[in-house]
Design a protein around this motif. Structure first.
Motif, mmCIF file in Angstrom:
data_model
loop_
_atom_site.group_PDB
_atom_site.id
_atom_site.type_symbol
_atom_site.label_atom_id
_atom_site.label_comp_id
_atom_site.label_asym_id
_atom_site.label_seq_id
_atom_site.Cartn_x
_atom_site.Cartn_y
_atom_site.Cartn_z
ATOM 1 N N SER A 631 0.938 -1.203 0.148
ATOM 2 C CA SER A 631 -0.152 -0.038 -0.071
ATOM 3 C C SER A 631 1.000 1.236 -0.139
ATOM 4 C CB SER A 631 -0.784 -0.027 1.340
ATOM 5 O OG SER A 631 -0.276 0.103 2.332
ATOM 6 N N CYS A 632 1.962 1.040 0.372
ATOM 7 C CA CYS A 632 2.946 2.381 0.272
ATOM 8 C C CYS A 632 3.148 2.945 -1.108
ATOM 9 C CB CYS A 632 4.255 1.903 1.000
ATOM 10 S SG CYS A 632 4.534 1.562 2.920
ATOM 11 N N PHE A 633 2.800 2.117 -1.872
ATOM 12 C CA PHE A 633 3.354 2.477 -3.538
ATOM 13 C C PHE A 633 1.886 2.807 -4.082
ATOM 14 C CE2 PHE A 633 6.865 -0.160 -1.767
ATOM 15 C CZ PHE A 633 7.805 0.726 -2.284
ATOM 16 N N THR A 634 0.903 3.128 -3.278
ATOM 17 C CA THR A 634 -0.377 3.307 -4.108
ATOM 18 C C THR A 634 -0.466 4.882 -4.796
ATOM 19 O OG1 THR A 634 -1.914 2.356 -2.332
ATOM 20 C CG2 THR A 634 -3.053 3.996 -3.604
ATOM 21 N N ASN A 635 0.355 5.752 -3.863
ATOM 22 C CA ASN A 635 0.553 7.239 -4.282
ATOM 23 C C ASN A 635 1.961 7.291 -4.863
ATOM 24 O OD1 ASN A 635 -2.158 7.927 -3.940
ATOM 25 N ND2 ASN A 635 -1.590 8.173 -1.588
ATOM 26 N N LYS A 636 2.915 6.726 -4.584
ATOM 27 C CA LYS A 636 4.421 6.834 -5.008
ATOM 28 C C LYS A 636 4.731 5.778 -5.580
ATOM 29 C CE LYS A 636 4.784 10.498 -2.025
ATOM 30 N NZ LYS A 636 5.666 11.668 -2.281
ATOM 31 N N ARG A 637 5.595 5.979 -6.634
ATOM 32 C CA ARG A 637 6.306 5.065 -7.687
ATOM 33 C C ARG A 637 7.628 4.658 -6.919
ATOM 34 N NH1 ARG A 637 8.023 5.184 -13.959
ATOM 35 N NH2 ARG A 637 8.526 2.962 -14.079
ATOM 36 N N GLU A 638 8.166 5.361 -6.180
ATOM 37 C CA GLU A 638 9.472 5.166 -5.647
ATOM 38 C C GLU A 638 9.586 5.501 -4.274
ATOM 39 O OE1 GLU A 638 13.921 6.452 -7.009
ATOM 40 O OE2 GLU A 638 12.670 5.521 -8.423
ATOM 41 N N LEU A 639 10.090 4.708 -3.345
ATOM 42 C CA LEU A 639 10.465 5.417 -2.025
ATOM 43 C C LEU A 639 11.744 4.499 -1.386
ATOM 44 C CD1 LEU A 639 6.448 4.487 -0.511
ATOM 45 C CD2 LEU A 639 7.871 6.899 -0.704
ATOM 46 N N SER A 640 12.147 5.215 -0.555
ATOM 47 C CA SER A 640 13.298 4.513 0.195
ATOM 48 C C SER A 640 12.825 3.476 1.314
ATOM 49 C CB SER A 640 14.091 5.529 0.994
ATOM 50 O OG SER A 640 13.300 6.089 1.986
ATOM 51 N N ASP A 641 13.840 2.471 1.385
ATOM 52 C CA ASP A 641 13.395 1.632 2.590
ATOM 53 C C ASP A 641 12.809 2.289 3.936
ATOM 54 O OD1 ASP A 641 15.144 0.291 0.447
ATOM 55 O OD2 ASP A 641 14.963 -1.568 1.717
ATOM 56 N N ASP A 642 13.825 3.223 4.458
ATOM 57 C CA ASP A 642 13.464 3.908 5.530
ATOM 58 C C ASP A 642 12.054 4.549 5.441
ATOM 59 O OD1 ASP A 642 15.810 3.234 6.531
ATOM 60 O OD2 ASP A 642 16.862 5.017 6.173
ATOM 61 N N ALA A 643 11.698 5.021 4.464
ATOM 62 C CA ALA A 643 10.257 5.952 4.245
ATOM 63 C C ALA A 643 9.253 4.623 4.388
ATOM 64 C CB ALA A 643 10.196 6.432 2.995
ATOM 65 N N VAL A 644 9.366 3.620 3.872
ATOM 66 C CA VAL A 644 8.294 2.378 3.674
ATOM 67 C C VAL A 644 8.420 1.950 5.275
ATOM 68 C CG1 VAL A 644 7.974 -0.008 3.047
ATOM 69 C CG2 VAL A 644 8.746 1.631 1.329
ATOM 70 N N LEU A 645 9.470 1.660 5.997
ATOM 71 C CA LEU A 645 9.258 1.288 7.223
ATOM 72 C C LEU A 645 8.708 2.153 8.176
ATOM 73 C CD1 LEU A 645 13.121 -0.270 7.441
ATOM 74 C CD2 LEU A 645 11.024 -1.369 7.322
ATOM 75 N N SER A 646 9.147 3.456 8.193
ATOM 76 C CA SER A 646 8.551 4.559 8.925
ATOM 77 C C SER A 646 6.904 4.562 9.017
ATOM 78 C CB SER A 646 8.980 5.949 8.423
ATOM 79 O OG SER A 646 8.300 6.771 9.326
ATOM 80 N N VAL A 647 6.514 4.590 7.705
ATOM 81 C CA VAL A 647 4.895 4.677 7.508
ATOM 82 C C VAL A 647 4.390 3.370 8.097
ATOM 83 C CG1 VAL A 647 2.965 4.864 5.979
ATOM 84 C CG2 VAL A 647 5.130 6.265 5.474
ATOM 85 N N CYS A 648 4.905 2.206 7.716
ATOM 86 C CA CYS A 648 4.234 0.983 8.165
ATOM 87 C C CYS A 648 4.373 0.638 9.529
ATOM 88 C CB CYS A 648 4.912 -0.112 7.531
ATOM 89 S SG CYS A 648 4.886 -0.350 5.592
ATOM 90 N N MET A 649 5.399 1.313 10.180
ATOM 91 C CA MET A 649 5.550 1.055 11.774
ATOM 92 C C MET A 649 4.586 1.870 12.477
ATOM 93 S SD MET A 649 9.754 0.698 11.903
ATOM 94 C CE MET A 649 9.809 0.447 13.726
ATOM 95 N N ALA A 650 4.361 2.981 11.784
ATOM 96 C CA ALA A 650 3.185 3.859 12.597
ATOM 97 C C ALA A 650 1.763 3.104 12.547
ATOM 98 C CB ALA A 650 3.157 5.133 11.825
ATOM 99 N N MET A 651 1.562 2.338 11.170
ATOM 100 C CA MET A 651 0.229 1.947 11.130
ATOM 101 C C MET A 651 0.269 0.603 12.127
ATOM 102 S SD MET A 651 -1.567 3.637 9.190
ATOM 103 C CE MET A 651 -0.624 4.991 9.817
ATOM 104 N N TYR A 652 1.207 -0.201 12.347
ATOM 105 C CA TYR A 652 1.091 -1.265 12.643
ATOM 106 C C TYR A 652 0.481 -1.474 14.139
ATOM 107 C CZ TYR A 652 2.744 -6.077 14.233
ATOM 108 O OH TYR A 652 2.708 -7.347 14.643
#
Length: 823
Positions: A631-652
């Protein structure tokens, strides 16, 4: 003398052949690998008593299994003077050959001396062997049945003969793991070894008997009388007399009434009747029962008081679990059932099968509470296995509900009072491909009130059942001991003294953690099946339809994810391809086909579309982390690993609260990294060759479509979170109480579902908003002020921004319009 021994041998062989023709033996464990027998070393079987019939059963089955036979000599050299069987309680045999197989009291000591005096290669493996004729679950006062059923009593030869004739076709032989004498000699002093081994093996065999036929149960009336004599019940009687002005006779009569209303009434005849009836019911309704990890239970049962804690999906649950246990050589448990099931005819049958009926609430009735608490305690102390549902009621959404503390707290408090008998929790996952009550659940989630159970209603419902309901999947999760959890949570718990009424300050926290442990372990044992796999795929599409090829590929992807990124070693999946899954669900009538020259389309229609959300929710947690990453790539085509981890850990933390996920928030980062690598390995994500950032595949590829479908699994949850935060902000900090917030949130979700034609009643299930509110409080994104109003912090805005990043712009705009209109 030799001629007489030859005649005795002939008699033994003839009797064994005759016995073999009238018995049917079930051998446990099913896999001989669990015994750990070294084929190069001698084996000596250890039995309780040296019954000739038991010995013949062992002799017959070891021949079938290719194991060393008990009548063979034990080994070479000095070991050749003994046969390969030893009984803890030797008895005289009727003839010379049988006497040669019987145990000399000195035999074990002499074998130990031979092994000790030999070289390092000299060893004897002791294998405890337990034989049970039939499957009685009996009461002391039923003397006639006890006479002809294998129980705790010693029997004479005539009684044993009748037992064999009556129960021979339901004989059980259970073998325990081999004990190496060489290893025991290394660990223990030689002078104490014989006594210690004899006691240990006697306890093993006793535990096997207890696990199979249950403890020696006293009569129900006697048990109720014992409850009335306990100090806690006496105090409650006195309190009731003072508060209600009753005389002692009336107060005692009320207490006795409560005890009789509550207590189970185990009956051998009822158990056997239910076995016959349920065998017919399963064959009528289902295509089979798939059982997973039964070996865990067989290993945990001996010596422990087992607490079975299944998920609760259907009234079939407790009947099914008792049936599975009984037919696999284990005693059915006492079952905590709602008083609403104590119906005419049905109630006595369920009570005879082990049900004890409890009221929904008894906080304001100290006398009933005392009777109930002491009844549970009496069962735990005696080692009676018990079953209860920690969710409190059947899940209407298909999700695992959060555990309620009542029964768990009473279990912990009972164990603190008397911890001599170990208590082991056995999580059980039960999954249905078609649920009998599914339509009722959808109706209740849509706002209709629950119908009260009645005998007439149950009969009508059963008569309406038509067709096959597919397979049932029952998986045993990883058992765990209560003492080990207490050691971890409260290391000094053994040093304190606990009375009936004493509740330590740490009890609430321990019980809450115990509830989470139970629900998480149940979810770990989840079973994928063709129906929930199809639901995961089709409900991720806007119109609930997919091309046949695309659907097969998506199901193949889910199965690949299951194997490549396993949620748990306890979960199971069918050994099928996507195409085979589609063929299977079409035959059930749950998925429909529309033929087309460019490729057939599979779709959901009518009530089945609603019901499939229930089945999807059974398995949603197995793929929620890969879905969150996608789901992190719904709006973004490209993301860093840290950006993905940050958002996912906030939702978890919110997903964990809602889905009873096993990984704690502090450990989820490693799980997310594993998910990212798994998606890279499967081509659902790629790394940019210059920036090393994560990218979604080109939009026209099959992998891009699969990534989008995968991201849809988590989207409904993210939408609810986004709406909830938006609603809080619209009303302002300190404006809503918890109840007001949850009520408005449910109404808003209902409206969104209506406007966007979301065919999923669980979208606005109120329990989901309770879980979300609790997660907000736990994460301190909101707090309750002195007026019990919700006050939010700046961190709530950060959480809102993270949620916004995972939802597409058009959807966010639509939600804003609905929330704005509502506000």
């Amino acid at each position: 003398m030799r001629a007489f021994q030859s005649f005795s041998m002939l008699f033994y062989l003839l009797f064994r052949r005759l016995l073999n023709s009238v018995i049917r033996v079930n051998v446990l464990p099913e896999s001989l690998n669990h015994l750990g027998i070294d084929p190069e070393k001698p084996v000596c079987y250890v039995m309780e008593t040296h019954s000739i019939s038991n010995l013949m059963v062992l002799d017959i089955q070891t021949k079938v299994l290719g194991l060393p036979r008990p009548r063979a000599v034990l080994g070479e050299g000095p070991l050749s003077q003994w046969r390969s069987v030893y009984s803890l309680i030797p008895r005289r045999g009727p003839n010379a050959f049988v006497r040669s197989l019987r145990s000399d009291p000195k035999k074990l000591r002499e074998i130990i001396e031979v092994v000790n005096g030999g070289g390092d290669d000299t060893d004897v493996q002791l294998v405890p062997a337990f034989v049970l004729w039939g499957r009685p679950v009996e009461k002391e006062n039923s003397w006639f049945k006890a006479l002809f059923s294998d129980s705790w009593k010693m029997t004479n030869r005539f009684s044993k003969l009748i037992t064999i004739l009556l129960h021979g076709r339901k004989t059980l032989l259970q073998l325990s793991p081999a004990i190496s004498l060489r290893e025991e000699i290394k660990r223990s002093a030689l002078e104490d070894l014989e006594h210690r081994l004899s006691e240990s093996m006697a306890q093993q065999l006793n535990d096997l008997r207890r696990a199979t036929i249950g403890p020696d149960l006293s009569h129900r009336r006697t048990l109720v009388n014992e409850l009335l004599k306990t100090a806690a019940v006496k105090r409650a009687i006195v309190t009731t007399m003072k508060e209600e002005g009753l005389d002692k006779e009336k107060a005692v009569a009320r207490a006795r009434k409560y005890g009789n209303e509550l207590a189970a009434d185990y009956s051998s005849s009822v158990i056997k009747f239910l076995e016959i009836v349920l065998s017919w019911v399963w064959n009528k309704l289902y295509d089979g029962v798939e059982i997973g990890h039964l070996e865990r239970l067989q290993q945990a049962a001996p010596g422990n008081c087992l607490i079975y804690v299944p998920c609760h999906r259907s009234h079939i649950d407790y009947l099914l679990l008792s049936y599975v246990l009984y037919t696999n050589g284990l005693v059915p448990p006492h079952i905590a059932a709602g008083i609403n099931l104590n119906l005419p005819i049905v109630g006595p049958i369920l009570r005879g099968g082990g049900a004890f009926f409890m009221r929904r609430s008894f906080r304001d009735n100290p006398l009933y509470q005392a009777i109930f608490t002491e009844y549970l305690h009496a069962n735990f102390v005696r080692g009676v296995s018990v079953e209860y549902f920690v969710e409190g009621g059947r899940s209407r959404s298909g999700r695992m509900l959060n555990a309620r503390p009542g029964m768990l707290q009473m279990t912990v408090r009972s164990f603190l009072r008397n911890s001599e008998k170990p208590i082991t929790f056995v999580p059980v996952y039960i999954g249905y491909e078609k649920l009998i009550e599914a339509k009722t659940y959808i109706s209740e989630l849509s706002g209709k009130s629950k119908k009260k159970e009645s005998l007439v209603g149950m009969i009508r419902s059963f008569l309406k059942l038509r067709g096959s309901f597919g397979k049932v999947h029952l998986n045993f999760g990883e058992p765990f001991q209560l003492s080990e959890m207490l050691d971890r949570e409260q290391p000094d718990w053994r040093t304190q003294q606990y009375s009936t009424d004493y509740r330590p300050d740490w009890l609430k926290g321990v019980v809450n953690n115990l509830g989470r442990e139970v629900t998480q372990r149940i979810n770990e044992a989840a079973a994928l099946n063709p129906v929930n796999l199809s639901a995961l795929a089709l409900l991720s599409m806007p119109k609930r339809a997919m091309g046949e090829t695309e659907m097969a590929r998506q199901i193949d992807l889910f199965l690949k994810l299951f194997n490549h990124l396993p949620y748990s070693s306890s979960s199971t999946a069918p050994n099928m391809t996507g195409k085979e899954v589609i063929d299977y669900v079409e035959r059930t009538g749950m998925v429909f086909r529309r033929e087309h020259p460019m490729g057939d389309v599979l779709y959901l229609e009518g009530p089945e579309s609603l019901l499939m959300s229930y089945y999807r929710n059974n398995a949603l947690h197995l793929f929620i982390l890969p879905s969150l990453v996608a789901s992190c790539f719904t709006n973004k085509r490209e993301l860093s690993d840290d950006a993905v981890l940050s958002v996912c850990m906030a939702m978890y933390p919110f997903l964990q609260q809602e889905l009873s996920l096993r990984t704690p928030p502090e450990g989820v980062e490693e799980e997310l990294k594993r998910c990212i690598q798994g998606l890279l390995d499967m081509g659902l994500l790629v790394r940019h060759w210059t920036t090393n950032e994560l990218r979604r595949p080109t939009s026209t590829t099959m992998e891009a479509m699969q990534l989008r479908v995968l991201s849809e699994l988590v989207r409904p949850m993210l939408e609810r979170y986004y709406m909830a935060v938006f609603l809080l902000k619209q009303n302002g900090s300190g404006s809503l109480t918890v109840d007001e917030f949850q009520d408005r949130m449910q109404k808003l979700a209902q409206r969104v579902a209506m406007l966007f034609e979301l065919n999923s009643p669980d979208y606005f299930d109120k329990s989901l908003f309770r879980d979300f509110t609790q997660a907000l409080l736990d994460q301190e994104l909101v707090v309750e002020n002195d007026e019990d109003k919700l006050v939010y912090s700046e961190a709530l805005q950060i959480f809102n921004n993270d949620t916004k990043a995972l939802l597409n712009q058009q959807l966010r705009h639509s939600l804003h319009q609905v929330v704005g209109e509502d506000a």
